[in-house]
Design an enzyme around this catalytic site. Structure first.
Site, mmCIF file in Angstrom:
data_model
loop_
_atom_site.group_PDB
_atom_site.id
_atom_site.type_symbol
_atom_site.label_atom_id
_atom_site.label_comp_id
_atom_site.label_asym_id
_atom_site.label_seq_id
_atom_site.Cartn_x
_atom_site.Cartn_y
_atom_site.Cartn_z
ATOM 1 N N ASP A 8 0.860 -1.190 0.000
ATOM 2 C CA ASP A 8 0.000 0.000 0.000
ATOM 3 C C ASP A 8 0.897 1.241 0.000
ATOM 4 O OD1 ASP A 8 -2.914 0.934 2.004
ATOM 5 O OD2 ASP A 8 -1.727 2.088 0.595
ATOM 6 N N ASP A 103 -3.367 2.122 -5.486
ATOM 7 C CA ASP A 103 -2.112 2.083 -4.717
ATOM 8 C C ASP A 103 -2.000 0.869 -3.805
ATOM 9 O OD1 ASP A 103 -3.768 2.754 -2.493
ATOM 10 O OD2 ASP A 103 -2.118 3.872 -1.594
ATOM 11 N N GLU A 104 -2.883 -0.106 -3.993
ATOM 12 C CA GLU A 104 -2.926 -1.195 -3.030
ATOM 13 C C GLU A 104 -3.143 -2.525 -3.736
ATOM 14 O OE1 GLU A 104 -6.041 -0.443 -0.209
ATOM 15 O OE2 GLU A 104 -5.763 -2.379 0.761
HETATM 16 P P1 TTP Z 1 -5.241 4.988 0.844
HETATM 17 O O1 TTP Z 1 -4.196 3.944 0.581
HETATM 18 O O2 TTP Z 1 -6.394 4.639 1.714
HETATM 19 O O3 TTP Z 1 -4.545 6.257 1.529
HETATM 20 P P2 TTP Z 1 -3.159 6.925 1.228
HETATM 21 O O4 TTP Z 1 -2.340 6.112 0.289
HETATM 22 O O5 TTP Z 1 -3.389 8.336 0.795
HETATM 23 O O6 TTP Z 1 -2.481 6.976 2.669
HETATM 24 P P3 TTP Z 1 -1.868 5.762 3.511
HETATM 25 O O7 TTP Z 1 -2.032 4.527 2.695
HETATM 26 O O8 TTP Z 1 -0.443 6.158 3.715
HETATM 27 O O9 TTP Z 1 -2.647 5.750 4.776
HETATM 28 O O10 TTP Z 1 -5.816 5.530 -0.499
HETATM 29 C C1 TTP Z 1 -5.037 5.637 -1.689
HETATM 30 C C2 TTP Z 1 -5.449 6.855 -2.494
HETATM 31 O O11 TTP Z 1 -6.842 6.771 -2.813
HETATM 32 C C3 TTP Z 1 -5.278 8.159 -1.745
HETATM 33 O O12 TTP Z 1 -3.967 8.684 -1.884
HETATM 34 C C4 TTP Z 1 -6.327 9.024 -2.351
HETATM 35 C C5 TTP Z 1 -7.425 8.076 -2.772
HETATM 36 N N1 TTP Z 1 -8.545 8.134 -1.814
HETATM 37 C C6 TTP Z 1 -9.609 8.983 -2.069
HETATM 38 O O13 TTP Z 1 -9.635 9.651 -3.109
HETATM 39 N N2 TTP Z 1 -10.625 9.056 -1.158
HETATM 40 C C7 TTP Z 1 -10.625 8.354 0.005
HETATM 41 O O14 TTP Z 1 -11.566 8.461 0.821
HETATM 42 C C8 TTP Z 1 -9.523 7.468 0.263
HETATM 43 C C9 TTP Z 1 -9.476 6.652 1.541
HETATM 44 C C10 TTP Z 1 -8.506 7.399 -0.674
HETATM 45 MG MG MG Z 2 -2.135 4.055 0.543
#
Ligand code: TTP
Ligand code: MG
Length: 351
Positions: A8, A103-104
């Site tokens: 992630d 991203d995951e």
């Molecule tokens: P996440 O992996 O949930 O969050 P992140 O990568 O920004 O932070 P981290 O993993 O370090 O906690 O989500 C990936 C991307 O998806 C995030 O950068 C932006 C998008 N996203 C949204 O647009 N809306 C949301 O509610 C969430 C959770 C994520």
């Molecule tokens: Mg993330």
């Protein structure tokens, strides 16, 4: 014994912005819509998180928590490109990749020959390659199943690696809060808490019989997870052939002009959906028309970059086949996969 990775990216959209613009580094930064347009935060960097700013929070709220917050609009193309690069790196290690978002992903590296089969070394190499080749960081969890790998990736976030060895599982789950269990939402958590069950250790002390009585089939799942067991497989996504969106109107659209007036909004929604995919190329445009007699027709034309005009032409052609009121309109793209090397991409992202 399987070897599963969960990867992630750290504050993904914000990380891409910081990478591309040094002025954004070291200050609280969020990606999202502006407050005066009732925008929400998509994500923010860790400096902003220190103020309590979070994903999905209204931008107005975020600015109250952190008045000096720098807000930038998203650049979906840049995030998709970064995602594509990151998944390309994963593909060097295994074809068994299950994307969960841009991203995951889960990876099953049980049979990967890389690093003499060491999942830990593979995770290290992947993290290094991502950093070196994309300027971004991913946190990775390594374990024998999806449930543990996913929790592990969060453990040392950001820029972290966490390995849960088979012999460590028991100690690891002992104090794990039940809220961390896959499938346990707010409601179930409340029920478990009401039964005095707060950790996996608490669940392990409860007889399976009792869990089954109280939770039905899910009781077995709770029991398994609390014992660190999860048999779910890494599911490789199937290739998508098209993406579309449609709208059934509350009242039939009486004529062609009214149909045309609906197109921009539909196309906008289609573009939004397409923006969330990765690894695909547009091959053509499709318009679907369902008339008030429930007969429907579709018209399509190959076009790598369909304009509104293209969709209008297709609409006109489809509408003329019956020339009567319309109850549903849909627009779509025909897709093909983009392959960067000899192996075809097989990536469908879930939104
Ligand atoms: P996440 O992996 O949930 O969050 P992140 O990568 O920004 O932070 P981290 O993993 O370090 O906690 O989500 C990936 C991307 O998806 C995030 O950068 C932006 C998008 N996203 C949204 O647009 N809306 C949301 O509610 C969430 C959770 C994520
Ligand atoms: Mg993330």
């Amino acid at each position: 014994m399987r070897k599963i990775l969960h990867s992630d990216a750290d504050c993904f959209y914000a990380a891409v912005e910081m990478r591309d613009n040094p002025a954004y580094r070291g200050i609280p930064l969020a990606v999202g819509g502006s407050a005066d347009r009732r925008g929400v935060i998509a994500t923010c960097n860790y400096e902003a998180r220190a103020f309590g700013v979070r994903s999905a929070m209204s931008t107005a709220m975020a600015l109250r928590l952190c008045p000096q917050l720098t807000l930038v609009r998203g650049r979906m193309d840049a995030y998709k490109e970064a995602s594509r690069q990151i998944f390309d790196i994963y593909r060097r290690y295994t074809d068994l990749i299950e994307p969960l978002s841009l991203d995951e992903a889960f990876m099953d590296v049980s049979h990967s020959p890389a690093c003499q089969g060491s999942a830990t070394l593979m995770a290290r190499e992947i993290r290094e390659a991502v950093k070196h080749e994309t300027g971004l960081t991913v946190s990775i969890g390594v374990a024998a199943n999806k449930f543990l790998a996913k929790i592990a990736s969060d453990w040392n976030k950001p820029d972290g690696l966490k390995v849960i060895l088979p012999e460590e599982v028991e100690a690891f789950v002992q104090d794990l809060p039940v809220t961390k269990l896959h499938g346990v939402g707010k409601r179930t958590a409340e029920r478990l808490h009401n039964q005095g069950l707060y950790t996996c250790g608490d669940i392990r002390q409860t007889p399976l019989r009792t869990l089954l009585e109280r939770h039905g089939a899910f009781g077995q799942r709770l029991y398994d997870l609390a014992h660190g067991q999860d048999e779910r497989e890494v599911k490789v996504s199937r290739v998508r052939k098209s993406i579309s969106t449609e709208n059934t109107f509350a009242e039939d659209l009486p004529d062609l002009a009214q149909c045309r007036a609906q197109l921009p909004e539909l196309i906008e929604d289609l573009e939004r959906r397409y923006a969330r995919l990765s690894g695909y190329r547009i091959e053509g445009a499709v318009v679907k028309v369902k008339f008030n007699n429930f007969q429907q027709t579709t018209v399509e034309h190959s076009d790598p970059a369909p304009s509104t005009k293209r969709f209008e032409q297709l609409l006109i052609e489809g509408w003329q086949r019956q020339a009567r009121p319309v109850r549903l309109l849909g627009v779509g793209y025909r897709l093909s996969t983009v392959s960067s090397d000899s192996s075809e991409r097989q990536l469908t992202l879930p939104w």
